[in-house]
Every structure is written in C-alpha cells, then in structure tokens.
Design a protein around this motif. Structure first.
Motif, mmCIF file in Angstrom:
data_model
loop_
_atom_site.group_PDB
_atom_site.id
_atom_site.type_symbol
_atom_site.label_atom_id
_atom_site.label_comp_id
_atom_site.label_asym_id
_atom_site.label_seq_id
_atom_site.Cartn_x
_atom_site.Cartn_y
_atom_site.Cartn_z
ATOM 1 N N ASP A 1 1.483 -7.522 3.249
ATOM 2 C CA ASP A 1 0.572 -7.095 4.304
ATOM 3 C C ASP A 1 -0.932 -7.236 4.031
ATOM 4 O OD1 ASP A 1 1.083 -6.558 6.903
ATOM 5 O OD2 ASP A 1 1.757 -4.510 6.623
ATOM 6 N N TYR A 2 -1.686 -6.858 5.095
ATOM 7 C CA TYR A 2 -3.134 -7.067 5.163
ATOM 8 C C TYR A 2 -3.917 -6.217 4.167
ATOM 9 C CZ TYR A 2 -2.649 -2.821 7.872
ATOM 10 O OH TYR A 2 -2.340 -1.535 8.253
ATOM 11 N N HIS A 3 -3.319 -5.154 3.671
ATOM 12 C CA HIS A 3 -4.028 -4.370 2.654
ATOM 13 C C HIS A 3 -4.252 -5.211 1.403
ATOM 14 C CE1 HIS A 3 -1.103 -1.847 4.879
ATOM 15 N NE2 HIS A 3 -2.149 -1.035 5.041
ATOM 16 N N LEU A 4 -3.335 -6.139 1.165
ATOM 17 C CA LEU A 4 -3.307 -6.877 -0.105
ATOM 18 C C LEU A 4 -3.500 -8.374 0.123
ATOM 19 C CD1 LEU A 4 -0.434 -4.886 -1.870
ATOM 20 C CD2 LEU A 4 -2.888 -4.827 -2.376
ATOM 21 N N SER B 1 -0.592 9.086 13.172
ATOM 22 C CA SER B 1 -0.846 7.944 12.289
ATOM 23 C C SER B 1 -2.342 7.836 12.015
ATOM 24 C CB SER B 1 -0.346 6.683 13.002
ATOM 25 O OG SER B 1 -0.578 5.546 12.235
ATOM 26 N N ARG B 2 -2.695 7.524 10.797
ATOM 27 C CA ARG B 2 -4.058 7.136 10.387
ATOM 28 C C ARG B 2 -5.141 8.036 10.976
ATOM 29 N NH1 ARG B 2 -2.895 0.657 11.225
ATOM 30 N NH2 ARG B 2 -1.023 0.663 9.938
ATOM 31 N N SER B 3 -4.951 9.341 10.877
ATOM 32 C CA SER B 3 -5.883 10.259 11.540
ATOM 33 C C SER B 3 -7.250 10.288 10.868
ATOM 34 C CB SER B 3 -5.283 11.666 11.611
ATOM 35 O OG SER B 3 -4.790 11.989 10.350
ATOM 36 N N ALA C 1 -9.046 -2.135 5.649
ATOM 37 C CA ALA C 1 -7.712 -2.566 6.111
ATOM 38 C C ALA C 1 -7.444 -2.070 7.537
ATOM 39 C CB ALA C 1 -6.638 -2.064 5.148
ATOM 40 N N ASN C 2 -7.606 -0.772 7.761
ATOM 41 C CA ASN C 2 -7.189 -0.234 9.062
ATOM 42 C C ASN C 2 -8.257 -0.319 10.149
ATOM 43 O OD1 ASN C 2 -4.673 0.289 8.106
ATOM 44 N ND2 ASN C 2 -5.079 2.432 7.609
ATOM 45 N N SER C 3 -9.536 -0.285 9.771
ATOM 46 C CA SER C 3 -10.579 -0.303 10.809
ATOM 47 C C SER C 3 -11.090 -1.702 11.105
ATOM 48 C CB SER C 3 -11.779 0.563 10.389
ATOM 49 O OG SER C 3 -11.370 1.892 10.207
ATOM 50 N N ASN D 1 0.835 -1.206 0.000
ATOM 51 C CA ASN D 1 0.000 0.000 0.000
ATOM 52 C C ASN D 1 0.865 1.249 0.000
ATOM 53 O OD1 ASN D 1 -2.517 1.593 0.532
ATOM 54 N ND2 ASN D 1 -1.345 2.085 2.373
ATOM 55 N N ARG D 2 1.709 1.373 1.008
ATOM 56 C CA ARG D 2 2.597 2.539 1.102
ATOM 57 C C ARG D 2 3.888 2.202 0.362
ATOM 58 N NH1 ARG D 2 2.570 6.925 4.345
ATOM 59 N NH2 ARG D 2 0.875 6.104 5.612
ATOM 60 N N GLY D 3 4.333 3.127 -0.446
ATOM 61 C CA GLY D 3 5.534 2.872 -1.240
ATOM 62 C C GLY D 3 6.751 3.564 -0.663
ATOM 63 N N ALA E 1 -11.177 1.130 1.110
ATOM 64 C CA ALA E 1 -10.319 -0.052 1.242
ATOM 65 C C ALA E 1 -9.297 0.134 2.371
ATOM 66 C CB ALA E 1 -9.600 -0.321 -0.079
ATOM 67 N N TYR E 2 -8.617 1.289 2.359
ATOM 68 C CA TYR E 2 -7.507 1.511 3.314
ATOM 69 C C TYR E 2 -8.033 1.839 4.718
ATOM 70 C CZ TYR E 2 -3.481 3.897 5.465
ATOM 71 O OH TYR E 2 -2.481 4.298 6.328
ATOM 72 N N ASN E 3 -8.911 2.851 4.785
ATOM 73 C CA ASN E 3 -9.353 3.276 6.119
ATOM 74 C C ASN E 3 -10.422 2.355 6.703
ATOM 75 O OD1 ASN E 3 -7.739 5.647 6.526
ATOM 76 N ND2 ASN E 3 -8.941 6.621 4.913
ATOM 77 N N LEU F 1 -9.466 -5.169 9.412
ATOM 78 C CA LEU F 1 -8.446 -6.237 9.397
ATOM 79 C C LEU F 1 -7.359 -5.975 10.443
ATOM 80 C CD1 LEU F 1 -8.154 -6.881 5.547
ATOM 81 C CD2 LEU F 1 -9.609 -8.033 7.224
ATOM 82 N N TRP F 2 -6.919 -4.719 10.534
ATOM 83 C CA TRP F 2 -5.910 -4.369 11.553
ATOM 84 C C TRP F 2 -6.443 -4.647 12.953
ATOM 85 C CZ3 TRP F 2 -0.867 -2.659 11.378
ATOM 86 C CH2 TRP F 2 -0.346 -2.127 12.562
ATOM 87 N N PHE F 3 -7.719 -4.260 13.190
ATOM 88 C CA PHE F 3 -8.316 -4.448 14.513
ATOM 89 C C PHE F 3 -8.444 -5.937 14.839
ATOM 90 C CE2 PHE F 3 -10.198 -0.477 16.455
ATOM 91 C CZ PHE F 3 -9.403 0.395 15.735
ATOM 92 N N GLY G 1 7.656 6.293 4.943
ATOM 93 C CA GLY G 1 8.090 5.848 6.276
ATOM 94 C C GLY G 1 7.462 4.519 6.684
ATOM 95 N N GLY G 2 7.849 4.041 7.864
ATOM 96 C CA GLY G 2 7.242 2.832 8.426
ATOM 97 C C GLY G 2 8.150 1.619 8.286
ATOM 98 N N GLY G 3 7.867 0.625 9.124
ATOM 99 C CA GLY G 3 8.714 -0.563 9.197
ATOM 100 C C GLY G 3 8.720 -1.375 7.917
ATOM 101 N N LEU G 4 7.548 -1.508 7.316
ATOM 102 C CA LEU G 4 7.448 -2.305 6.091
ATOM 103 C C LEU G 4 8.334 -1.704 5.001
ATOM 104 C CD1 LEU G 4 4.033 -3.294 4.474
ATOM 105 C CD2 LEU G 4 5.905 -2.407 3.121
ATOM 106 N N VAL G 5 8.153 -0.396 4.785
ATOM 107 C CA VAL G 5 8.892 0.283 3.714
ATOM 108 C C VAL G 5 10.396 0.187 3.978
ATOM 109 C CG1 VAL G 5 9.398 2.561 2.752
ATOM 110 C CG2 VAL G 5 7.026 1.815 3.007
HETATM 111 O O1 F6P Z 1 2.742 -3.118 10.923
HETATM 112 C C1 F6P Z 1 2.233 -3.036 9.654
HETATM 113 C C2 F6P Z 1 2.625 -1.768 8.938
HETATM 114 O O2 F6P Z 1 2.426 -1.942 7.561
HETATM 115 C C3 F6P Z 1 4.077 -1.397 9.225
HETATM 116 O O3 F6P Z 1 4.945 -2.128 8.501
HETATM 117 C C4 F6P Z 1 4.096 0.052 9.007
HETATM 118 O O4 F6P Z 1 5.039 0.705 9.773
HETATM 119 C C5 F6P Z 1 2.724 0.477 9.381
HETATM 120 O O5 F6P Z 1 1.884 -0.660 9.347
HETATM 121 C C6 F6P Z 1 2.317 1.569 8.436
HETATM 122 O O6 F6P Z 1 1.009 1.895 8.482
HETATM 123 P P1 F6P Z 1 0.445 3.028 7.529
HETATM 124 O O7 F6P Z 1 1.004 2.785 6.164
HETATM 125 O O8 F6P Z 1 -1.027 2.860 7.615
HETATM 126 O O9 F6P Z 1 0.921 4.308 8.096
#
Ligand code: F6P
Length: 490
Positions: A160-163, A339-341, A98-100, A10-12, A93-95, A102-104, A30-34
C-alpha cells in the motif's frame, strides 16, 4: 529449506490495548488489507517461514513492541514485528502524508479550489514519511539478510501507499549482495489519472513512482488502476512502458518492473463458517426483528470520504421522497464505523453523515416505522449479519481499490441480495454483469437503482446474487497472494 516471506504494512494483524490492570491484550487488526494478507498467508505458512512487519499504532502497541521484538499471538499465527516509530514521525507520515495527501490523490478527493496546499509544513511531513519508510526498509533488510542464508530465498511483500518508498529503499540497502531477494509492492487503492497525480509536488510524485519501481513486481486490484500507474510512469518519470497483457513492464533506471493485476476476492467457505457462529446468529435475529418484515437496504463501510456515505443517504432520501409506496415498507441499515479520526476531514465527514441521517429520520419517521438505522460502532459479527439479511446491498464509493463488502455481501446473503454498485469500485470490473452499476455522483440514478433492486423478482435476485458470490469466491486470498509470489519467481 523453506522460503522466507516478509510482509510489510502499516497496520498489522494484531493491535494491543492496556487492560485495567495495565496488562497488554492483543486483538486482531481490522481492514481489508489485513484480512486479505492474513488469510493468504494462512494458506501459505506450511511451505514458507513468514514474518509480518508493521507499525506500532498506539501506546499499547509501542509497549508491546518493546516487550519482544517478534511476537506470536497464538500457535499458528504469523510472527509480528512491530516498529516503534517515534509518535511524531508516525503521525506526520500516516495522518499528514499517507491519509491526507496520497489517499486523497488516489481517490480524487480534493476540493481543489482549497486543497491541497504544499508548503513548508508539507515538506516537513514528507521528510517524516521518508523516515517512516526507511524504518520499514531497515527492518526488512535485517530480516532478509538473516533469512537469506537459512532459507530457499527471501520474498518481501510490501503493502500500500503508506510504503511507496520502501521498495526502492530496501533494494538499495540490500545491494548486490542480496540481489536475489524478490520484492513486490501491492496497492489496495485505486491509482489516479496522470493529470490529477501531477498535483503532487514534482519531487514527491517522482519519488512515489520511483520508490514503487524499486520492486520487481507491482500489483493492483483492477486493470484501470494498473493502466493509470503505467501512464504516470511514462508521463512523469519518462519511463519506458511495454503494455503487454497480462503483465506489463516498466523500464526505469536500468531495471525492469512487472506490473500486473491481482483481484482480491474472499475465502467464501471460511466466511460462511464464521457467519454460522452464535454471535452472528444473534445479530441476524435482532436485525430481523428491527426490520419487522420490511425490505432491508444495507451498507457497511468505514466512515470514509471515498465511501460516499452522504450521497448514499441522499439517494435513500430521494427514493422515499419520490416513491412514497416505500414508506413503511423498507428500512435502511447504515453501518459506518469510525476511521482515521485524527484527520480533520474525516471528523467533518462523520458529522455530515450524522446530520443527513437525522434529517431523513425527522422527515419520514412515523410512530410505527423507523426508516433508517445508522450505527457508527465497529461490530464485525453484526456487519456479517447485516450482509446475511440484506435484500439490497448499497456500495457506492467515489472510487475504491476493490471493495470487499460488495463481494462478502452476496457470499453471506441468505435470500440473495441485489447489489447496487458504484462503477468506480475496482470490484465493478468483475461484478458488473450481475450488479446494478451506478455513477456514484448521481443521486437520482442511485435512487432509481435502489428502487429497481427492491422490486427485482426473487428468482432474478437469487440468480444474480449467486453469480456475484461465485465471482467473489473465484479469487480467494490464497490465490491473490500465491500469484504474487509466483510472479517473483518468473
Ligand atoms: O484501502 C486501503 C486500506 O489499506 C484497506 O486495505 C484498509 O481496510 C484500509 O485502507 C485501512 O485503513 P487504516 O489502516 O488507515 O484504518
């Protein structure tokens, strides 16, 4: 000929902003995945031709997506293809999914007497999630078809869970003509126990599992999450699961999917080099001055419900309330960047964090001692500096796929830091021996662990910190990514 590697997330690795003159400027995502994927790819690029497919997250990203379909930020960077998914589809899809939802589910975050509620609005959002996954699968199928003739094999690494639906969608689009395209899916989150996962509507719970099983290889950060996924495959899909170690197998719809654990650590040399830069050193000096020779308890998180910041602050309050000997001798630096405001629960949680922080300050502050510094601005060099100067690092998530801060902290620490770590973080699987583990729901236990960390003898703290750093450095991103690619070749 080189291998062709497609990454989808999702995030590039880049996000755009409009400058005052309307010009687009790119910033690293930013973020751990990226960070993990980007660092893993950097080690790989000489031997592979890589492209990264991600969603346009803002209007500026959308403008950039139309500028060129494939963008390269700097020489040496990975080419990025941003998908301009219609804003309403993206938002749902995202808010909303995925975030409200699957993440929960994966982080066990629902206040179940009220949430979730799956009605017609959710079904509408779910249709958008499917469309969003279709857009990624289409883009990957195009790239795979294009790359097949001109490369030594195509590999798709879906994140990740978005995909979660994308592996199956991609597999179906590729059909028999491109059956040799290897597909991997990696979850950066935990995985819920089957009884909790069953909360999802039947067709949704099944579609997520079936979607992921379209991959040849499914990866998780920790054994617990892989085991819970296997339980769900068995209990919800009725799939045949063979629990062999280190790679399990799921047989579903006539295909076999491998399920394995790939812990993601850090590139310790690169991180230490970054921490020597002037911007980080300036923050180290400023934080040292703010501490005024007192002990420092540090946390660095997104303001995220799963990170458990409110209970972490409550534990600090209990430490100060029950052990007055720390008054004037300790400062808590809590960096909690936004995050995710767009998700209401995140806005409410941010307010709760501010509220409890204000209460602690009002209760304990004296004219010459500020017990708590809460800052919600995202400042990467300052976060590195905070890790470098921490005496104690507090990482107490309710649940976390892995947690990079727990690993970066000891690597960056200059005097050695004691790590107070939630037993529910994926990182606890590898760091347990040298961290002080806590139940994230137990505020008193966390307060006691903070005290124990603060009084830990210097030599023990240094020894534990060095061992934590060595463990974190043992699974660098290059290995994490390389192992997944190697799994696709077996
Ligand atoms: O933990 C999953 C994750 O994708 C992380 O890798 C990443 O830091 C975070 O969620 C990013 O979330 P978002 O892209 O919604 O800010």
């Amino acid at each position: 000929m080189k291998k062709r590697v497609l990454v989808a997330s999702n995030r590039g690795p880049v996000s755009y902003e409009f400058g005052p003159d309307g010009a687009l400027t790119g910033r690293r995502g930013g973020g751990g995945l990226v960070a993990g994927v980007a660092e893993g790819l950097a080690a790989l690029t000489p031997e592979a031709e890589v492209s990264w497919i991600c969603a346009a997250l803002s209007d500026a990203d959308r403008a950039a997506a139309h500028r060129r379909s494939v963008d390269r930020e700097e020489p040496g960077d990975v080419p990025v293809r941003m998908l301009d998914i219609p804003p309403e589809t993206f938002d749902r899809a995202y808010n909303n999914v995925a975030n409200s939802v699957l993440w929960f589910v994966q982080h066990l975050l629902f206040d179940t007497s009220n949430q979730p509620r799956f009605g017609h609005e959710f079904r509408r959002d779910w249709a958008a999630y499917l469309a969003y996954n279709e857009a990624f699968a289409d883009a990957m199928a195009d790239e795979a078809a294009e790359g097949s003739a001109s490369s030594a094999g195509v590999r798709a690494l879906i994140q990740d869970y978005h995909l979660s639906l994308a592996p199956r969608l991609l597999r179906d689009k590729l059909g028999d003509a491109y059956a040799d395209v290897g597909i991997a899916h990696f979850s950066h989150t935990p995985w819920a126990p089957a009884e909790y996962y069953r909360m999802l509507p039947v067709e949704v719970g099944e579609a997520v599992l079936d979607g992921m099983l379209g991959a040849d290889h499914v990866g998780f950060h920790a054994r617990r999450w892989a085991a819970a996924f296997l339980d769900c495959c068995e209990a919800i899909l009725g799939a045949r699961v063979t629990r062999t170690d280190p790679v399990a197998q799921v047989m579903h719809r006539g295909r076999v999917t491998q399920v394995a654990v790939h812990p993601l650590g850090v590139d310790a040399p690169a991180l230490r080099t970054r921490a020597r830069a002037g911007d980080v050193r300036a923050h180290v000096a400023a934080l040292g001055q703010a501490a005024g020779g007192r002990k420092l308890i540090v946390r660095v998180d997104r303001t995220e419900l799963s990170k458990n910041i409110v209970r972490g602050l409550a534990a600090y309050r209990e430490l100060l309330a029950t052990r007055p000997e720390w008054h004037g001798r300790v400062v808590h630096l809590a960096f909690a960047y936004p995050s995710r405001s767009a998700v209401p629960e995140y806005r409410a949680y941010t307010e709760q964090v501010r509220q409890i922080a204000a209460e602690i300050t009002a209760e304990f502050r004296t004219p010459d001692w500020n017990p708590l510094i809460l800052d919600v601005r995202d400042d990467y060099p300052r976060s590195l500096a905070a890790c470098a100067v921490a005496d104690v690092l507090l990482v107490n998530p309710i649940r976390d796929g892995m947690n990079l801060v727990a690993q970066e902290g000891p690597v960056l620490s200059e005097r050695g830091c004691a790590l107070v770590l939630s037993r529910e973080a994926g990182a606890a699987a590898t760091l347990a021996g040298d961290a002080l583990l806590v139940n994230p729901y137990d505020i008193s236990e966390t307060a006691a662990a903070l005290h124990r960390a603060l009084v830990m003898p210097d030599d023990e703290r240094r020894r534990r910190s060095a061992a934590l750093a060595a463990t974190a450095a043992a699974s660098p991103p290059a290995r994490w990514l390389g192992d997944q690619l190697a799994s696709l070749d077996t």
